[in-house]
Design an enzyme around this catalytic site. Structure first.
Site, PDB file in Angstrom:
ATOM      1  N   HIS A  84      -1.937  -8.242  14.932  1.00  0.00           N
ATOM      2  CA  HIS A  84      -2.861  -8.502  13.581  1.00  0.00           C
ATOM      3  C   HIS A  84      -3.633  -7.584  13.007  1.00  0.00           C
ATOM      4  CE1 HIS A  84      -1.022 -11.560  11.101  1.00  0.00           C
ATOM      5  NE2 HIS A  84      -1.870 -12.244  12.794  1.00  0.00           N
ATOM      6  N   CYS A 141      -1.217  -3.992   9.864  1.00  0.00           N
ATOM      7  CA  CYS A 141      -2.198  -3.674   8.751  1.00  0.00           C
ATOM      8  C   CYS A 141      -2.964  -4.142   8.235  1.00  0.00           C
ATOM      9  CB  CYS A 141      -0.457  -4.137   7.486  1.00  0.00           C
ATOM     10  SG  CYS A 141      -0.301  -6.609   7.747  1.00  0.00           S
TER      11      CYS A 141
END
Length: 284
Positions: A84, A141
């Site tokens: 993440h 991202c």
């Protein structure tokens, strides 16, 4: 010339087991990247791997320090992260907003915190020697929502997952007004405001950043050949293996972008480097 690498993949976020914002393809990505680096000339003994509960914030910093220890001009280093990503507000000691930091998310982020670009910069500024080649590769991202996509190999509708941790309100609020912050910077000559900083900005160093997507996009994972994989890492490694790393950064960037577009991925990879480095072969 010494070649060393650190490879990190996090599927399981705290707490261990079910309950965290877990992913599915990051361990597959880490395995693929480690094997690909061996094909590209990195000795297995010089590759360190951290996954899941081992990829705590303190351990990532320890391994990063190992990567940079005793490095010298001409060495080739690689730091890879699959997991993440997020963004956090950079609030100064005077409570002034100094912009937004992009960050990666360790396994124990909820208690230990994230690793921001400033954290990387502090380590690189103190440890990275001039003339050392460093490839920083992130398959994560910083914004987005889930979506569904079509699996061309099985003709089934499958769930894709964005590699993104929802920021806290303290951070999300300033991201929402990042354009206004940028305008303020341009209008105030003595302002040092930097609305959104790229990860690991190291001026003057031999450094290349490979990002799975642009900063306003999401890096996705989904089913590829029966395994959950990060789309960027899958194609990036596939091209490296086919060329055994004998490819310029510019061409690798272009081939990866074309492969993502051909599969219909809603992300465009982004590579940041100096013009000179962009024209040279990766890992050199």
């Amino acid at each position: 010339m010494t070649k060393k690498a650190v490879v990190i993949g996090i599927n399981d976020y705290a707490p261990i087991g079910a309950g965290g914002p877990d992913l599915n393809g990051c361990i597959n990505d880490a395995r693929d990247m480690a094997n690909t680096l061996v094909i590209c000339g990195f000795p297995p003994a010089n590759i360190r791997i951290l996954t899941n509960q081992n990829a705590k914030r303190a351990n990532i910093i320890t391994y990063l320090n190992w990567l940079l220890a005793n490095c010298k001009s001409g060495d080739s280093l690689a730091f890879y992260y699959s997991g993440h990503g997020t963004r956090v507000a950079n609030v100064g000691t005077d409570l002034e907003i100094d912009g937004l930091d992009e960050a990666i998310v360790p396994h124990d982020y909820s208690t230990a915190g994230v690793l921001k670009d400033d954290d990387f910069k502090a380590i690189f500024d103190s440890k990275l020697k001039r003339g050392v080649n460093l490839e920083v590769i992130f398959d994560c991202c910083h914004s987005g929502t889930g979506t569904r996509n079509f699996n061309f190999m099985t003709n089934e509708s499958v769930m894709e997952t964005p590699r993104f941790i929802e920021p806290m309100l303290e951070d999300e609020f300033y991201f929402s007004f990042s354009k206004e912050l940028e305008l303020k910077k341009s209008l105030t000559e003595d302002s040092f405001l930097q609305p959104v900083k790229a990860l690991v900005p190291v001026a003057g160093m031999k450094h290349t950043l490979w990002a799975a997507c642009k900063d306003n996009q999401v890096a996705m994972e989904g089913n590829i050949g029966g395994l959950t994989r990060g789309y960027f890492t899958y194609h990036f490694c596939k091209i490296l293996r086919a060329t055994t790393g004998n490819i310029t950064r510019k061409l690798l960037d272009a081939h990866t972008s074309n492969a993502l577009a051909a599969m219909g991925a809603a992300q465009i990879n982004q590579t940041e480097s100096t013009s000179a480095e962009f024209k040279q072969k990766i890992f050199t």
